[in-house]
Write a protein that holds these residues in place. Sequence first.
Motif, PDB file in Angstrom:
ATOM      1  N   HIS A   1       1.789   9.935  -5.520  1.00  0.00           N
ATOM      2  CA  HIS A   1       2.361  11.124  -4.870  1.00  0.00           C
ATOM      3  C   HIS A   1       1.751  11.433  -3.498  1.00  0.00           C
ATOM      4  O   HIS A   1       1.814  12.567  -3.050  1.00  0.00           O
ATOM      5  N   LYS A   2       1.218  10.422  -2.812  1.00  0.00           N
ATOM      6  CA  LYS A   2       0.743  10.609  -1.443  1.00  0.00           C
ATOM      7  C   LYS A   2       1.860  10.140  -0.512  1.00  0.00           C
ATOM      8  O   LYS A   2       1.753   9.107   0.162  1.00  0.00           O
ATOM      9  N   TYR A   3       2.909  10.945  -0.459  1.00  0.00           N
ATOM     10  CA  TYR A   3       4.131  10.519   0.221  1.00  0.00           C
ATOM     11  C   TYR A   3       3.988  10.455   1.736  1.00  0.00           C
ATOM     12  O   TYR A   3       4.535   9.555   2.379  1.00  0.00           O
ATOM     13  N   SER A   4       3.289  11.408   2.331  1.00  0.00           N
ATOM     14  CA  SER A   4       3.153  11.401   3.791  1.00  0.00           C
ATOM     15  C   SER A   4       2.393  10.166   4.254  1.00  0.00           C
ATOM     16  O   SER A   4       2.750   9.535   5.261  1.00  0.00           O
TER      17      SER A   4
ATOM     18  N   GLU B   1       3.683   6.981   6.548  1.00  0.00           N
ATOM     19  CA  GLU B   1       2.917   6.488   7.706  1.00  0.00           C
ATOM     20  C   GLU B   1       2.708   4.978   7.616  1.00  0.00           C
ATOM     21  O   GLU B   1       2.907   4.240   8.594  1.00  0.00           O
ATOM     22  N   LYS B   2       2.319   4.498   6.423  1.00  0.00           N
ATOM     23  CA  LYS B   2       2.035   3.068   6.256  1.00  0.00           C
ATOM     24  C   LYS B   2       3.311   2.234   6.363  1.00  0.00           C
ATOM     25  O   LYS B   2       3.322   1.177   6.995  1.00  0.00           O
ATOM     26  N   VAL B   3       4.397   2.685   5.754  1.00  0.00           N
ATOM     27  CA  VAL B   3       5.613   1.889   5.789  1.00  0.00           C
ATOM     28  C   VAL B   3       6.218   1.876   7.185  1.00  0.00           C
ATOM     29  O   VAL B   3       6.808   0.864   7.608  1.00  0.00           O
TER      30      VAL B   3
ATOM     31  N   TYR C   1      10.361   7.861   0.148  1.00  0.00           N
ATOM     32  CA  TYR C   1       9.100   8.591   0.336  1.00  0.00           C
ATOM     33  C   TYR C   1       9.353   9.930   1.032  1.00  0.00           C
ATOM     34  O   TYR C   1       8.702  10.938   0.714  1.00  0.00           O
ATOM     35  N   LEU C   2      10.300   9.919   1.974  1.00  0.00           N
ATOM     36  CA  LEU C   2      10.631  11.183   2.655  1.00  0.00           C
ATOM     37  C   LEU C   2      11.247  12.182   1.677  1.00  0.00           C
ATOM     38  O   LEU C   2      11.099  13.405   1.846  1.00  0.00           O
TER      39      LEU C   2
ATOM     40  N   LEU D   1       0.834  -1.201   0.000  1.00  0.00           N
ATOM     41  CA  LEU D   1       0.000   0.000   0.000  1.00  0.00           C
ATOM     42  C   LEU D   1       0.870   1.252   0.000  1.00  0.00           C
ATOM     43  O   LEU D   1       0.602   2.214  -0.744  1.00  0.00           O
ATOM     44  N   ALA D   2       1.915   1.256   0.806  1.00  0.00           N
ATOM     45  CA  ALA D   2       2.804   2.419   0.866  1.00  0.00           C
ATOM     46  C   ALA D   2       3.456   2.670  -0.489  1.00  0.00           C
ATOM     47  O   ALA D   2       3.536   3.818  -0.962  1.00  0.00           O
ATOM     48  N   ALA D   3       3.930   1.616  -1.144  1.00  0.00           N
ATOM     49  CA  ALA D   3       4.569   1.770  -2.445  1.00  0.00           C
ATOM     50  C   ALA D   3       3.585   2.317  -3.476  1.00  0.00           C
ATOM     51  O   ALA D   3       3.931   3.193  -4.285  1.00  0.00           O
TER      52      ALA D   3
END
Length: 697
Positions: free
Chosen positions: A622-625, A629-631, A682-683, A614-616
């Motif tokens: 482009h929902k990086y924040s 959070e998920k990762v 992601y950061l 899901l995080a990937a």
Amino acid sequence: MTTDPAVSAPPPRAGIRAAVCIALAAACLLLYSRTLRYDFVNFDDFEYVANNPHINTGLRPENLVWVWTASVGANWHPLTVITHMIDSQIYGQRWVGGHHLTNIALHAANAVLLLLALAAMTGRFWPSALVAALFALHPLRVESVAWLSERKDVLCGCFWLASLWAYAVYVRAPSRGGYLTITVLLALGLMSKPMIVTAPALMLVLDYWPLARFGAADKSLRENLRQFGALVVEKLPWFALIAVSSGITFVVQSQGAVQSLKAVPPMTRVFNAIVAYGEYVVQFVWPTNMAVFYPHLSYRMTWFMIGRAILALVVVTLVAWTLRKNLPWLLSGWLWYLGTLVPAVGIVQVGGQSRADRYTYIPMIGITIMTVWTVLWWAQSNRARQRLLVAASIIWLAALAAVTWVQVGYWRNTKTLFQHAAEVVPRNFLAHRGVGNALAREGNHEEAIEHFELALSYEPGDWPSACNRGWALYCLGRYDEAETSMRKGIKQSIHPEDYFKLGLIELKRSRPQAAVKAFRTAIDKRRQRGEDWPDAFPYLVQAMCWAGDTAAAKDVLVERVRKYPKDALMLTELAWLLGTTQDIQIYDPRQAVEIARQACSLTFQHEVRSLDALAAALSGIHKYSEAVEKVEKAIEYNGIALGELDKKSHTYYDREWLDPAFDIRPDVRLLTERMRERRELYLDLKSYRHDPARGRF
């Protein structure tokens, strides 16, 4: 009924008879009590119970349907399988000792049933009690009782001996109910183990002695033949039952257990059978060097061995026949031994052994009867001999019990079992393979390889040793050697798992197309057995993507999700593929987010891989924040999981049937490392695209 003078003695009171039966059962429980602390051993126990989902999930309706068409261990014995299911239902795998307790209880019951059957047929209690005690305490029984997979032996023995007791009652007072009881017991025995196929023939032997239904010296040959013919006709329905069971057994065992004539030529089988008959008697008298496996005698049989065995068989047969009028139990006991051993003596070769202790469970009763009745006849009219006989019997039983106690100890675990076999039986390839497997499960792959190579030096065609050597080499990172060894064994392998391991080896060798072929073969072979293998599909998909066939990989996952819409594993793998692939025609992070959220909703605490996928996918839109959070949550859960695995590491390796060869802790650590790398992306407001050559993560 025969009342031979050799054993003339008044029957004891009912209380004494009951006390003897209780003592017999108690002796069995005491001798085998240590097995209550033992686990499964890696010799059919995993296939039969520990890793068999149909059996270790207990008495489910679908399991009770499956059992009637299933071949377990290349045998059709539904009743035995059902008893394993019952044990799993009661004890689960928390207390494997409960499964052992059932074996002990059945053996104790068999000792009592043998006493009751012999006493009913002969009218003599104390000789029958001595035969039953020798049966109960002899170390040749250890394999049948201490080995969980030999439940079929003690269960079949229970119905067999019960049928003999019922037959003795039927002969005394014939009735339809008695005949039906015998028929039902024989049918139940056949559904436990086909060894009981000789039961009707054994009843004909018992009709001669001790039941005295034919063969009387004061009758003519014609009259005796007429009586014998009538007794055969009486048993025709039982022979028909045997014929049906034998047909089923041959078909089932032909699918893997029965050795071809090319592997073991006919005359070699015959010579091995002749020698084995003698070896069993030697072990009855002098029970030493007993092992879980005896390699086929073909490599060391000499004409002297064969000639000696033939001479012994001929001499004993002639003596028994010559003395049949005065000592009829000699002929009856000898025919009991020769006849009941026929299905397991190796004419139809099942497995690679020349003989096995378990095969003597019922046959050796015949030798025991010959011994006990003859010694009692020798001592009948001499008080000094009678006293000597009592003392000798006590010493003999005590000595047998002591040897049995030691022999039971070798069944403590796989390693002790096969180490002992390797020590006492020369060139024992299967024993060295077993030791190698145990060492590999402990992580001692170097030493394991030495044992696999010893096994292959003794038996070059031992494909399991070749496959297991290949896997041990893989675990040491020697991938090219691993592939060579695995392919040598896999030509004959019947295990889908070996093809799966070959696929993993090929991935390490950067040969994804060969890996795809191996994984597909593994999945197909499992499917042919009526089993699905969802855990293999992620590796197949990885190999397909690495080979450049991403579209086909997607089709595989889409088809799986269509078939199993609530399978979180397949949903996760599909989301990972759509959300991280470098193939622009397949890349679809928005759809991947939807699928990954669905996978997360189906897992407890959002399973780590589902959160990672899901995080990937979120990073791809482009929902990086939210991706961070998920990762981070996935990393946290993975750390908890790794901590739990580390706490259980000692029991993980103690319970060898959990297959620590597939220890997942390295993968858990690698996944944490990779997820931390992705978090940094992601950061930095970058999305993640996966290279399948790096592995699944």
